[in-house]
Motif scaffolding. Structure first.
Motif, PDB file in Angstrom:
ATOM      1  N   GLN A   1       0.874  -1.179   0.000  1.00  0.00           N
ATOM      2  CA  GLN A   1       0.000   0.000   0.000  1.00  0.00           C
ATOM      3  C   GLN A   1       0.905   1.220   0.000  1.00  0.00           C
ATOM      4  OE1 GLN A   1      -0.568   2.302   2.751  1.00  0.00           O
ATOM      5  NE2 GLN A   1      -2.387   3.347   2.018  1.00  0.00           N
ATOM      6  N   LEU A   2       0.644   2.153  -0.898  1.00  0.00           N
ATOM      7  CA  LEU A   2       1.463   3.361  -1.035  1.00  0.00           C
ATOM      8  C   LEU A   2       0.604   4.594  -0.773  1.00  0.00           C
ATOM      9  CD1 LEU A   2       2.644   1.123  -3.102  1.00  0.00           C
ATOM     10  CD2 LEU A   2       3.805   3.044  -4.171  1.00  0.00           C
ATOM     11  N   GLY A   3       1.259   5.664  -0.395  1.00  0.00           N
ATOM     12  CA  GLY A   3       0.551   6.924  -0.219  1.00  0.00           C
ATOM     13  C   GLY A   3       1.497   7.957   0.344  1.00  0.00           C
ATOM     14  N   ASN A   4       1.089   9.208   0.306  1.00  0.00           N
ATOM     15  CA  ASN A   4       1.879  10.249   0.950  1.00  0.00           C
ATOM     16  C   ASN A   4       1.863  10.001   2.452  1.00  0.00           C
ATOM     17  OD1 ASN A   4       2.741  11.881  -1.235  1.00  0.00           O
ATOM     18  ND2 ASN A   4       0.648  12.631  -1.471  1.00  0.00           N
ATOM     19  N   PRO A   5       2.965  10.337   3.160  1.00  0.00           N
ATOM     20  CA  PRO A   5       2.985  10.102   4.604  1.00  0.00           C
ATOM     21  C   PRO A   5       2.114  11.109   5.354  1.00  0.00           C
ATOM     22  CG  PRO A   5       5.104  10.976   3.854  1.00  0.00           C
ATOM     23  CD  PRO A   5       4.257  10.823   2.639  1.00  0.00           C
ATOM     24  N   ASP A   6       0.841  10.802   5.484  1.00  0.00           N
ATOM     25  CA  ASP A   6      -0.125  11.675   6.173  1.00  0.00           C
ATOM     26  C   ASP A   6      -1.140  10.750   6.838  1.00  0.00           C
ATOM     27  OD1 ASP A   6      -2.379  13.313   6.768  1.00  0.00           O
ATOM     28  OD2 ASP A   6      -1.699  14.788   5.279  1.00  0.00           O
ATOM     29  N   MET A   7      -1.241  10.844   8.166  1.00  0.00           N
ATOM     30  CA  MET A   7      -2.067   9.901   8.919  1.00  0.00           C
ATOM     31  C   MET A   7      -3.554  10.017   8.604  1.00  0.00           C
ATOM     32  SD  MET A   7      -0.026   7.938  10.389  1.00  0.00           S
ATOM     33  CE  MET A   7      -1.168   6.989  11.387  1.00  0.00           C
ATOM     34  N   ARG A   8      -3.942  11.075   7.884  1.00  0.00           N
ATOM     35  CA  ARG A   8      -5.362  11.186   7.546  1.00  0.00           C
ATOM     36  C   ARG A   8      -5.798  10.091   6.578  1.00  0.00           C
ATOM     37  NH1 ARG A   8      -5.773  17.316   5.858  1.00  0.00           N
ATOM     38  NH2 ARG A   8      -3.888  16.625   4.786  1.00  0.00           N
ATOM     39  N   THR A   9      -4.850   9.487   5.841  1.00  0.00           N
ATOM     40  CA  THR A   9      -5.227   8.377   4.946  1.00  0.00           C
ATOM     41  C   THR A   9      -5.668   7.147   5.741  1.00  0.00           C
ATOM     42  OG1 THR A   9      -3.902   9.171   3.090  1.00  0.00           O
ATOM     43  CG2 THR A   9      -4.424   6.820   3.118  1.00  0.00           C
ATOM     44  N   PRO A  10      -4.822   6.614   6.641  1.00  0.00           N
ATOM     45  CA  PRO A  10      -5.325   5.461   7.416  1.00  0.00           C
ATOM     46  C   PRO A  10      -6.544   5.804   8.276  1.00  0.00           C
ATOM     47  CG  PRO A  10      -3.114   6.133   8.165  1.00  0.00           C
ATOM     48  CD  PRO A  10      -3.375   6.854   6.897  1.00  0.00           C
ATOM     49  N   ILE A  11      -6.619   7.032   8.763  1.00  0.00           N
ATOM     50  CA  ILE A  11      -7.786   7.410   9.586  1.00  0.00           C
ATOM     51  C   ILE A  11      -9.050   7.363   8.731  1.00  0.00           C
ATOM     52  CG2 ILE A  11      -8.880   9.342  10.810  1.00  0.00           C
ATOM     53  CD1 ILE A  11      -5.949  10.117  11.727  1.00  0.00           C
ATOM     54  N   ALA A  12      -8.998   7.958   7.543  1.00  0.00           N
ATOM     55  CA  ALA A  12     -10.177   7.953   6.663  1.00  0.00           C
ATOM     56  C   ALA A  12     -10.516   6.522   6.246  1.00  0.00           C
ATOM     57  CB  ALA A  12      -9.911   8.810   5.426  1.00  0.00           C
ATOM     58  N   HIS A  13      -9.475   5.722   6.016  1.00  0.00           N
ATOM     59  CA  HIS A  13      -9.716   4.320   5.627  1.00  0.00           C
ATOM     60  C   HIS A  13     -10.494   3.576   6.709  1.00  0.00           C
ATOM     61  CE1 HIS A  13      -8.604   0.020   5.738  1.00  0.00           C
ATOM     62  NE2 HIS A  13      -8.943   0.095   4.470  1.00  0.00           N
ATOM     63  N   ALA A  14     -10.032   3.716   7.951  1.00  0.00           N
ATOM     64  CA  ALA A  14     -10.666   2.968   9.043  1.00  0.00           C
ATOM     65  C   ALA A  14     -12.069   3.494   9.355  1.00  0.00           C
ATOM     66  CB  ALA A  14      -9.782   3.024  10.288  1.00  0.00           C
ATOM     67  N   LEU A  15     -12.272   4.792   9.151  1.00  0.00           N
ATOM     68  CA  LEU A  15     -13.618   5.353   9.361  1.00  0.00           C
ATOM     69  C   LEU A  15     -14.586   4.817   8.307  1.00  0.00           C
ATOM     70  CD1 LEU A  15     -12.833   9.116  10.137  1.00  0.00           C
ATOM     71  CD2 LEU A  15     -14.004   7.531  11.700  1.00  0.00           C
TER      72      LEU A  15
ATOM     73  N   HIS B   1     -13.745   7.061   1.629  1.00  0.00           N
ATOM     74  CA  HIS B   1     -14.111   8.461   1.401  1.00  0.00           C
ATOM     75  C   HIS B   1     -12.878   9.348   1.486  1.00  0.00           C
ATOM     76  CE1 HIS B   1     -13.956   9.188   5.674  1.00  0.00           C
ATOM     77  NE2 HIS B   1     -15.140   8.703   5.961  1.00  0.00           N
ATOM     78  N   SER B   2     -13.021  10.606   1.154  1.00  0.00           N
ATOM     79  CA  SER B   2     -11.860  11.484   1.055  1.00  0.00           C
ATOM     80  C   SER B   2     -11.227  11.718   2.424  1.00  0.00           C
ATOM     81  CB  SER B   2     -12.267  12.820   0.427  1.00  0.00           C
ATOM     82  OG  SER B   2     -13.187  13.458   1.283  1.00  0.00           O
ATOM     83  N   SER B   3      -9.933  12.087   2.397  1.00  0.00           N
ATOM     84  CA  SER B   3      -9.186  12.287   3.639  1.00  0.00           C
ATOM     85  C   SER B   3      -8.542  13.667   3.712  1.00  0.00           C
ATOM     86  CB  SER B   3      -8.078  11.234   3.728  1.00  0.00           C
ATOM     87  OG  SER B   3      -7.169  11.424   2.639  1.00  0.00           O
ATOM     88  N   GLY B   4      -8.499  14.363   2.577  1.00  0.00           N
ATOM     89  CA  GLY B   4      -7.773  15.633   2.536  1.00  0.00           C
ATOM     90  C   GLY B   4      -6.325  15.454   2.113  1.00  0.00           C
ATOM     91  N   VAL B   5      -5.880  14.210   1.883  1.00  0.00           N
ATOM     92  CA  VAL B   5      -4.484  13.961   1.508  1.00  0.00           C
ATOM     93  C   VAL B   5      -4.349  14.046  -0.015  1.00  0.00           C
ATOM     94  CG1 VAL B   5      -2.587  12.281   1.585  1.00  0.00           C
ATOM     95  CG2 VAL B   5      -4.166  12.487   3.525  1.00  0.00           C
ATOM     96  N   ALA B   6      -3.300  14.717  -0.458  1.00  0.00           N
ATOM     97  CA  ALA B   6      -3.053  14.872  -1.892  1.00  0.00           C
ATOM     98  C   ALA B   6      -2.714  13.524  -2.531  1.00  0.00           C
ATOM     99  CB  ALA B   6      -1.889  15.844  -2.114  1.00  0.00           C
ATOM    100  N   ALA B   7      -3.014  13.388  -3.810  1.00  0.00           N
ATOM    101  CA  ALA B   7      -2.694  12.158  -4.534  1.00  0.00           C
ATOM    102  C   ALA B   7      -1.177  11.996  -4.611  1.00  0.00           C
ATOM    103  CB  ALA B   7      -3.283  12.205  -5.940  1.00  0.00           C
ATOM    104  N   LEU B   8      -0.743  10.745  -4.669  1.00  0.00           N
ATOM    105  CA  LEU B   8       0.681  10.442  -4.753  1.00  0.00           C
ATOM    106  C   LEU B   8       1.207  10.801  -6.141  1.00  0.00           C
ATOM    107  CD1 LEU B   8       2.800   9.015  -2.938  1.00  0.00           C
ATOM    108  CD2 LEU B   8       2.137   6.872  -4.032  1.00  0.00           C
ATOM    109  N   ASP B   9       2.331  11.507  -6.180  1.00  0.00           N
ATOM    110  CA  ASP B   9       2.939  11.858  -7.463  1.00  0.00           C
ATOM    111  C   ASP B   9       4.181  10.989  -7.660  1.00  0.00           C
ATOM    112  OD1 ASP B   9       4.275  12.916  -9.615  1.00  0.00           O
ATOM    113  OD2 ASP B   9       3.882  15.015  -9.084  1.00  0.00           O
ATOM    114  N   LEU B  10       4.017   9.873  -8.381  1.00  0.00           N
ATOM    115  CA  LEU B  10       5.120   8.913  -8.538  1.00  0.00           C
ATOM    116  C   LEU B  10       6.279   9.489  -9.336  1.00  0.00           C
ATOM    117  CD1 LEU B  10       3.093   5.629  -9.063  1.00  0.00           C
ATOM    118  CD2 LEU B  10       4.580   6.173  -7.139  1.00  0.00           C
TER     119      LEU B  10
END
Ligand code: NAD
Ligand code: MG
Length: 392
Positions: free
Chosen positions: A265-279, A285-294
């Motif tokens: 699993q990849l993503g920008n290092p921002d805890m709002r991603t796992p928080i939004a995932h678990a919610l 749903h959205s988390s406020g985290v920007a999309a990953l720019d590979l």
């Protein structure tokens, strides 16, 4: 509307959680907030989110909060101490509980939520380190749902098959690969480590976190605690857990299958991603985290952990293999050592030595009951303080 209690709402994870909840105010209602001593912060959060209950671990702080809310929001109930934290965790209107208190102090309130069969968004890894076996038994007994917030475990959860609770072997999982950034001192000259300051240790290259977990990341005890956390969350023997140093913190962890597949699993290092995932789980749903720019990231690096440089990681592997009260003792000794380092009482390089001494001295105790584990925790803290005061 889903009611959510946020334990440790004034901390780093607490703030990220409230940020995600506020983005979905039509879906979630904040029903309880808790903090230790931060009256100003909790007061502001009470005005913004209007919970039914606010609890503070510190009694004087709770009194100050109650006084300030008397005029502005008299409908908010204010409670104090551990009973207050437990009441917030077990609040009848909260279906979800974010467990984001730092340290073993989070265990009792989180267990109170487990015993009400709630969805637990578990950030407080120390709860599983101290009482993993007991905690998972209570989860089973009360039909609670535990969704990992720690970014590595959330990533592993996302890469696991849905039926992983049937046993890792049965579902073809070979290994859990926990990634680690290596923290701020991965490449620092070893001779310089004795002189590093709390500010340097807390300046993590990729993540913005609370001070305790930041120091744990610098010693790599954080990864050690996460190995123990993974052992319980995924019923994985320590031999099935491998730590992979990955300095960019883009891959948050991986699962290796028997057919040679590795899912990440990849993503920008921002805890709002796992928080939004678990919610939102099993939805999104959205988390406020920007999309990953590979293209901007361009490359991903991997290396084996250096146990010479990071003895805390070795100590954690030894503690989880020893079992019994050893993980609780490891955690308690670490909490004391980190606090003393943050208070400039011991050098950074003394942290592992304190923990190793305490592990050697506190070996007995009943790990099958909460009382037994808490007794081992207290004894370990006492011995750690004696070690430090006697000037090791
Ligand atoms: P933090 O220090 O920023 O916040 C801790 C919160 O717990 C605060 O609200 C504080 O008031 C409360 N608290 C502290 N001591 C307490 C006590 N004795 N009783 C009751 N409440 C108390 O910590 P954090 O970085 O938000 O971390 C919280 C938990 O989440 C930790 O277990 C940490 O390991 C885990 N975690 C954090 C991150 C992160 O990015 N910050 C990532 C993964 C896991
Ligand atoms: Mg983590």
């Amino acid at each position: 509307m889903i009611g959510v209690a946020v334990l440790g709402s004034t901390g780093s994870i607490g703030l990220s959680t409230l940020d995600v909840l506020a983005r979905h105010a039509d879906r979630y209602r904040v029903v309880a907030l808790t903090a230790n001593t931060g009256v100003d912060k909790l007061y502001q959060q009470c005005l913004a989110f209007r919970p039914r209950l606010a609890a503070m671990a510190d009694t004087d702080s709770a009194e100050q909060l109650a006084q300030r809310l008397r005029d502005s929001a008299p409908e908010i109930e204010v409670l104090a101490g551990e009973p207050g934290l437990k009441a917030a965790a077990a609040h009848a209107d909260a279906a979800y509980v974010m467990a984001a208190i730092v340290g073993a102090a989070g265990l009792a309130p989180t267990l109170a939520a487990v015993r009400q069969g709630k969805r637990i968004l578990l950030a407080n890894k120390e709860a599983l380190v101290v009482a993993g076996s007991l905690f998972m038994q209570e989860v089973q007994a009360h039909g609670a749902e535990v969704l990992p917030i720690d970014s590595e475990h959330n990533a592993v959860f996302q890469c696991m098959p849905g039926n992983f609770r049937e046993g890792l072997e049965a579902v073809g999982v070979e290994r859990v690969l926990l990634t680690a950034s290596g923290g701020p001192f991965r490449t620092r000259r070893l001779e310089e480590l004795a002189g590093v300051t709390p500010e340097q240790a807390c300046a993590h290259p990729n993540w913005d976190m609370g001070r305790k977990i930041s120091v744990d990341s610098a010693t790599m005890m954080n990864k050690g605690l996460e190995v123990i956390e993974a052992r319980w969350l995924f019923d994985a023997s320590p031999a099935r857990i491998q730590v992979v140093v990955h300095p960019q913190s883009v891959i948050h962890s991986m699962v290796q299958y028997t057919d040679g597949s590795v899912l990440a699993q990849l993503g920008n290092p921002d805890m709002r991603t796992p928080i939004a995932h678990a919610l939102a789980w099993p939805g999104r749903h959205s988390s406020g985290v920007a999309a990953l720019d590979l293209f901007e990231i361009a490359r991903l690096d991997f290396e084996a952990p250096d146990l010479q440089r990071f003895p805390c990681l070795r100590l954690a592997f030894e503690a989880v293999s020893a079992g019994g009260v050893a993980p609780a003792v490891l955690n308690a000794a670490n909490e004391v050592a980190v606090e003393r380092f943050l208070d400039n009482r011991i050098p950074f390089t003394a942290i592992p030595g304190v923990i190793e001494q305490v592990l050697a001295q506190v070996t007995e105790g009943d790990a099958t009951t909460l009382d037994g584990l808490m007794a081992a925790d207290r004894q370990a803290r006492l011995v750690a303080e004696q070690q430090i005061d006697s000037g090791i």
